[in-house]
Design an enzyme around this catalytic site. Structure first.
Site, PDB file in Angstrom:
ATOM      1  N   ASP A   1       0.818  -1.201   0.000  1.00 49.25           N
ATOM      2  CA  ASP A   1       0.000   0.000   0.000  1.00 49.25           C
ATOM      3  C   ASP A   1       0.858   1.260   0.000  1.00 49.25           C
ATOM      4  O   ASP A   1       2.090   1.192   0.011  1.00 49.25           O
ATOM      5  CB  ASP A   1      -0.936  -0.012   1.216  1.00 49.25           C
ATOM      6  CG  ASP A   1      -1.961  -1.128   1.139  1.00 49.25           C
ATOM      7  OD1 ASP A   1      -2.387  -1.450   0.021  1.00 49.25           O
ATOM      8  OD2 ASP A   1      -2.323  -1.683   2.190  1.00 49.25           O
TER       9      ASP A   1
ATOM     10  N   TYR B   1       7.460  -9.465   6.535  1.00 50.46           N
ATOM     11  CA  TYR B   1       7.382  -8.007   6.633  1.00 50.46           C
ATOM     12  C   TYR B   1       8.123  -7.554   7.885  1.00 50.46           C
ATOM     13  O   TYR B   1       8.159  -8.258   8.900  1.00 50.46           O
ATOM     14  CB  TYR B   1       5.922  -7.545   6.726  1.00 50.46           C
ATOM     15  CG  TYR B   1       5.189  -7.543   5.405  1.00 50.46           C
ATOM     16  CD1 TYR B   1       5.079  -6.388   4.646  1.00 50.46           C
ATOM     17  CD2 TYR B   1       4.594  -8.708   4.918  1.00 50.46           C
ATOM     18  CE1 TYR B   1       4.402  -6.376   3.435  1.00 50.46           C
ATOM     19  CE2 TYR B   1       3.915  -8.720   3.714  1.00 50.46           C
ATOM     20  CZ  TYR B   1       3.824  -7.543   2.978  1.00 50.46           C
ATOM     21  OH  TYR B   1       3.152  -7.544   1.778  1.00 50.46           O
TER      22      TYR B   1
END
Length: 453
Positions: free
Chosen positions: A133, A196
């Site tokens: 994003d 992540y």
């Protein structure tokens, strides 16, 4: 009906519409008007971005027209993986969007077309490993794509894909490796694991409490209370597997005169098969609240109990601090790195590091000077460093006390959001209504055309 009568009827209809609008607005409450204005502002911004992207596309079309003709049929093709890194804060996400051209994919496909590695996206057999994003960076982002090849029966030396792409990509997007793979291999579907990393200042967080709570995340669970619900699929699933979670302190402040340890940076790593929309940011938000002592350590386990808590309580995600797609793992892929391009990429990143490190050092020196003027070291602010996560005005008051905790409302006592089932039903009803309106508009258009004929 004459042209004059038609114009008068249109003018009258427009006036009637304005009267109706005035009546509707006059009945709205202050909160409803504010909400409507915000929606209109958002719509205007989307229209602006659409216009900008249309202008950019027209500009790109003009550039493409100037490019010399290229006969792709005279060249062979091969399917490859490409590995990229990028600094996400300059872009509106990785995936191409309708309202902006400032995405990583936009720049990536401009480069692929400009270097004549592909003719167009639609015929390139393209897949991406994952979407990131707005503001999310990547240490490892992988795509699979079919590109032009130089290999023939007479030539065994392949094109230097890394060097070609880096020659036209922005300095904040770098290709670092490529690999030859079978045509059926996909960067999306053949990725076996992703990880992540999330960076945050230690501030007043107890890392031991965070580590204890993170243990409950490991395993296969329904993570609907740890994500932003995406109900565009008719049968969405929120089952995901997390293999490991680590929380480490990256450095220790060696300034003996500085009693405020909140500036030490920490790294949270989550490793799993795949992740939901905003899942990492939701996990970080919950763990930091636990680390601050505002929530119990067993909150994670409680929110994973979907039978007891089928609806997500309202809480703010950690949206403003750096999130990084750190690694994507594949079986049977042999990466080829170009050493010259690698050294150039290191130089680019060193420039970025120098720029930000100089600014950070200047601000830290200012803070040291100001903090030395505080007589009572116990009253040194430590919440300001987490204001990016909390987004609370009282975190900037500058006091290290328990007022925030007294006013804090525990997550499990807060109002809950709509359930997945309710959201799906609303989405399907809205979709059906939209289809009916579109059909009605088509019928009205057909009737008008008949009248004109």
């Amino acid at each position: 009906m004459s042209n004059k009568e038609i114009k008068n009827s249109k003018r009258k209809l427009k006036s009637d519409d304005n009267d109706d609008d005035d009546e509707i607005w006059s009945k709205l409450s202050r909160e409803q008007i504010i909400r409507r204005c915000k929606q209109l502002e958002k719509h205007v911004e989307q229209l602006k971005n659409t216009i900008i992207k249309k202008t950019d596309n027209e500009s790109n079309e003009k550039k493409n027209k100037k490019m010399r003709p290229f006969d792709f049929s005279k060249h062979s093709k091969r399917h490859i993986f490409l590995k990229f890194i990028y600094l996400g804060w300059e872009y509106h996400g990785f995936v191409v969007q309708e309202t902006t051209s400032q995405t990583v994919e936009d720049f990536l496909f401009d480069a692929l077309i400009k270097t004549r590695l592909i003719e167009q996206r639609a015929t390139s057999n393209y897949h991406r490993c994952g979407r990131t994003d707005r503001g999310v960076s990547a240490f490892t982002q992988v795509i699979s794509i079919t590109v032009r090849s130089k290999i023939t029966t007479e030539c065994t030396e392949e094109l230097n894909y890394v060097q070609m792409l880096n020659g036209v990509l922005p300095s904040s997007i770098r290709c670092i490796a490529w690999a030859s793979v079978p045509d059926v291999k996909s960067a999306r579907f053949d990725c076996i694991s992703r990880s992540y990393r999330y960076y945050f200042p230690k501030a007043n967080v107890d890392l031991h409490r965070m580590r204890q709570a993170s243990i409950d995340l490991i395993g296969t669970h329904d993570f609907r209370n740890f994500c932003k619900l995406d109900i565009t699929n008719t049968e969405p699933t929120f089952i995901r597997r997390i293999d490991n979670v680590t929380i480490e302190q990256l450095n220790i402040d060696n300034d003996l005169n500085n009693s405020n340890s909140g500036y030490e940076m920490c790294e949270l790593m989550v490793h799993g098969s795949g992740f939901l929309w905003h899942q990492i940011r939701c996990i970080v938000a919950i763990l930091i609240l636990i680390g601050q002592g505002k929530e119990d350590i067993d909150l994670v386990k409680t929110l994973l109990d979907i039978e007891k808590y089928p609806c997500t309580p309202n809480y703010q995600i950690a949206s403003d601090l750096p999130l990084v797609l750190f690694d994507c793992q594949f079986n049977g892929v042999d990466w080829i790195c170009d050493q010259i391009s690698l050294r150039i990429t290191i130089c680019h990143l060193q420039r970025y590091w120098s720029s930000f490190q100089i600014r950070a050092t200047m601000i830290k020196s200012m803070l040291n000077n100001l903090e030395n003027q505080i007589y009572d070291k116990k009253q040194l602010p430590i919440l300001g460093q987490l204001s990016l996560i909390e987004n609370e005005s009282n975190s900037l008051l500058g006091y290290n006390n328990n007022n925030n905790r007294r006013n804090y409302q525990p997550i499990l006592t807060r109002p809950v959001r709509e359930s997945v089932e309710v959201k799906i039903e609303k989405y399907q009803n809205k979709k059906a209504k939209s289809e009916i309106i579109n059909d009605d508009n088509k019928n009205e258009t057909n009737k008008t055309d008949d009248l004109i004929v």
